[in-house]
Design a protein around this motif. Sequence first.
Motif, mmCIF file in Angstrom:
data_model
loop_
_atom_site.group_PDB
_atom_site.id
_atom_site.type_symbol
_atom_site.label_atom_id
_atom_site.label_comp_id
_atom_site.label_asym_id
_atom_site.label_seq_id
_atom_site.Cartn_x
_atom_site.Cartn_y
_atom_site.Cartn_z
ATOM 1 N N LEU A 178 29.780 33.862 69.274
ATOM 2 C CA LEU A 178 28.645 33.566 70.124
ATOM 3 C C LEU A 178 29.128 32.792 71.350
ATOM 4 C CD1 LEU A 178 25.404 33.435 70.214
ATOM 5 C CD2 LEU A 178 25.741 31.057 69.500
ATOM 6 N N PRO A 179 28.654 33.126 72.559
ATOM 7 C CA PRO A 179 29.006 32.320 73.734
ATOM 8 C C PRO A 179 28.255 30.993 73.698
ATOM 9 C CG PRO A 179 27.495 34.073 74.385
ATOM 10 C CD PRO A 179 27.849 34.310 72.930
ATOM 11 N N ALA A 180 28.642 30.139 72.776
ATOM 12 C CA ALA A 180 27.847 28.970 72.404
ATOM 13 C C ALA A 180 27.637 28.009 73.572
ATOM 14 C CB ALA A 180 28.513 28.247 71.244
ATOM 15 N N LEU A 181 28.673 27.762 74.360
ATOM 16 C CA LEU A 181 28.529 26.828 75.471
ATOM 17 C C LEU A 181 27.550 27.347 76.509
ATOM 18 C CD1 LEU A 181 32.199 25.640 76.061
ATOM 19 C CD2 LEU A 181 30.364 24.434 74.884
ATOM 20 N N ARG A 187 33.292 23.943 70.050
ATOM 21 C CA ARG A 187 34.422 23.044 70.320
ATOM 22 C C ARG A 187 35.640 23.824 70.793
ATOM 23 N NH1 ARG A 187 34.468 18.219 65.704
ATOM 24 N NH2 ARG A 187 32.266 17.649 65.958
ATOM 25 N N ARG A 188 35.899 24.961 70.163
ATOM 26 C CA ARG A 188 37.067 25.746 70.563
ATOM 27 C C ARG A 188 36.864 26.373 71.946
ATOM 28 N NH1 ARG A 188 37.062 26.713 64.847
ATOM 29 N NH2 ARG A 188 35.756 28.582 65.033
ATOM 30 N N GLN A 189 35.623 26.720 72.267
ATOM 31 C CA GLN A 189 35.366 27.290 73.582
ATOM 32 C C GLN A 189 35.453 26.241 74.684
ATOM 33 O OE1 GLN A 189 31.534 29.112 72.933
ATOM 34 N NE2 GLN A 189 32.417 31.072 72.304
ATOM 35 N N GLY A 190 35.022 25.019 74.378
ATOM 36 C CA GLY A 190 34.962 24.002 75.419
ATOM 37 C C GLY A 190 36.082 22.986 75.396
ATOM 38 N N GLY A 191 36.846 22.950 74.296
ATOM 39 C CA GLY A 191 37.946 21.996 74.218
ATOM 40 C C GLY A 191 37.493 20.559 74.064
ATOM 41 N N LYS A 192 36.277 20.349 73.540
ATOM 42 C CA LYS A 192 35.816 18.992 73.289
ATOM 43 C C LYS A 192 34.960 18.973 72.041
ATOM 44 C CE LYS A 192 31.748 19.343 76.310
ATOM 45 N NZ LYS A 192 31.050 18.748 77.456
ATOM 46 N N ARG A 193 34.772 17.775 71.485
ATOM 47 C CA ARG A 193 34.057 17.618 70.227
ATOM 48 C C ARG A 193 32.597 17.258 70.480
ATOM 49 N NH1 ARG A 193 35.442 13.564 67.143
ATOM 50 N NH2 ARG A 193 35.354 14.655 65.132
#
Length: 338
Positions: free
Chosen positions: A234-237, A270-276
Amino acid sequence: MTRAVTLPGFVNAHSHAFQRALRGRAAGRDFWAWREGMLAEAKRHSPDTVRELYARTYAEMRAAGYTAVGEFHYLGLDTALAAADAAAEAEIAFVCLHVAYARGGPEGMRQDSVSAYVAEVERLREREIAVGIAPHSVRACPREWLEELGRYASAEGLVLHVHADEQPREVEECLAEHGLRPIELLADCGCLGSRTTVVHATHANGVELDLLRDSGSTICACPTTEADLGDGFLPALRVRHRGIPLCIGSDSNIRIDPFEELRELEGIARRQGGKRGVFPTDELLQIGGANGAQALGLEVWDEISVDTGHRSLQGVAPEHLHAALLAGCSADVVIPPG
């Protein structure tokens, strides 16, 4: 000693309960090969087999913390009645998302016309079964069906659920037939709106996501199934940035665990955006519960109790309990009902 805390129950907004029998099959093959085996499994079911399998599967859901389920049902009217009976036995709130199927799939899944489909829906409503309108997909329903189903759902105030943008080939075939992507076609046919839930949207592009945002539609993400079938992410961000409501489903029921669905959704982001911490804990709980209830048209659904003394929660401070539940627990923290 069991120490319980009460939470709103989770809502499973998209289930194909019969597919529980397929877990582990067709490993190493693609979605389309898996689909052939799935359709073969679908063909073998009768009201009796549905009653037995669904009661067992819904009981698993109930034990895992799901207290409501939207069954995306395409095995025929008689088996829909059996599914409703199975849900009553398992004491789980049930909405039959009765599927409209014009083309493709085994003959027993298809209706001859939209009027024949509506007649089936009305029979379910006469039995006081909560229902939703469910054109299976843009592959299974031509434009004229989508237009009529969109009008009927709107006129009757019923929710509408539909698979869309699950696989790249689906997008390509829709472009070839209609010159539009799947969600663009749904918008063009009047199928989007605040009562609409698009299931998956894994390959939705920016234009399609804007259409979902502007129409007030919801996306149902099914992360464990999407992983199992190789659907993509899913394009979650981009979904969250647009404020598109999300809910969750167990779909093929490869896993029955709402904690895992929500954890994977946050993991994808998190993997798509590189942050938690992309989705705050309270937001994830809303995605797992209230958003799903709204997508199914439910006003009430049962609460659950979780065991704060469970080994997975030992040493967790009370103020971190909800976050720890979603970050590190499985469904075995849920105290069985009764």
